[in-house]
Scaffold this motif. Structure first.
Motif: not given
Length: 102
Positions: A33, A64-65, A67-69, A71-72
């Protein structure tokens, strides 16, 4: 070209495709990431084989950050793997769509 020759060529192509698919399945891809918060490895079968999370990210404020990292970075790597598989198999089959036989 007679039917037997055509079948023989199809079988040879099938063996080459199977060999290449097996090699691609065993390929290992790195993902990371932004700023290295999440790193890991994923194989050609799209199985995560290693996952490392920066200790600084392990708190509720960053959930949340994080989790987003994850997934991306995984989605980008999966797209890369799928594109590489498609390109490699197209080279083996000379662009002939053999997906119905795989």
């Amino acid at each position: 070209m007679n039917f037997n020759q055509l079948m023989k060529q199809a079988q040879q192509m099938q063996r080459r495709v199977n060999k290449v698919k097996k090699e691609l399945d065993n390929e290992i891809y790195d993902f990371e990431s932004q700023q290295g918060a999440v790193q890991g490895k994923i194989n050609g079968k799209l199985e995560i084989v290693e996952l490392n999370i920066n200790d600084q990210m392990l708190n509720n404020e960053n959930k949340e950050i994080l989790q987003d990292l994850i997934m991306v970075s995984l989605n980008e790597t999966i797209k890369k793997i799928n594109k590489e598989r498609e390109d490699t198999l197209n080279k083996v089959t000379n662009g002939v769509d053999v997906s119905a036989f795989l």
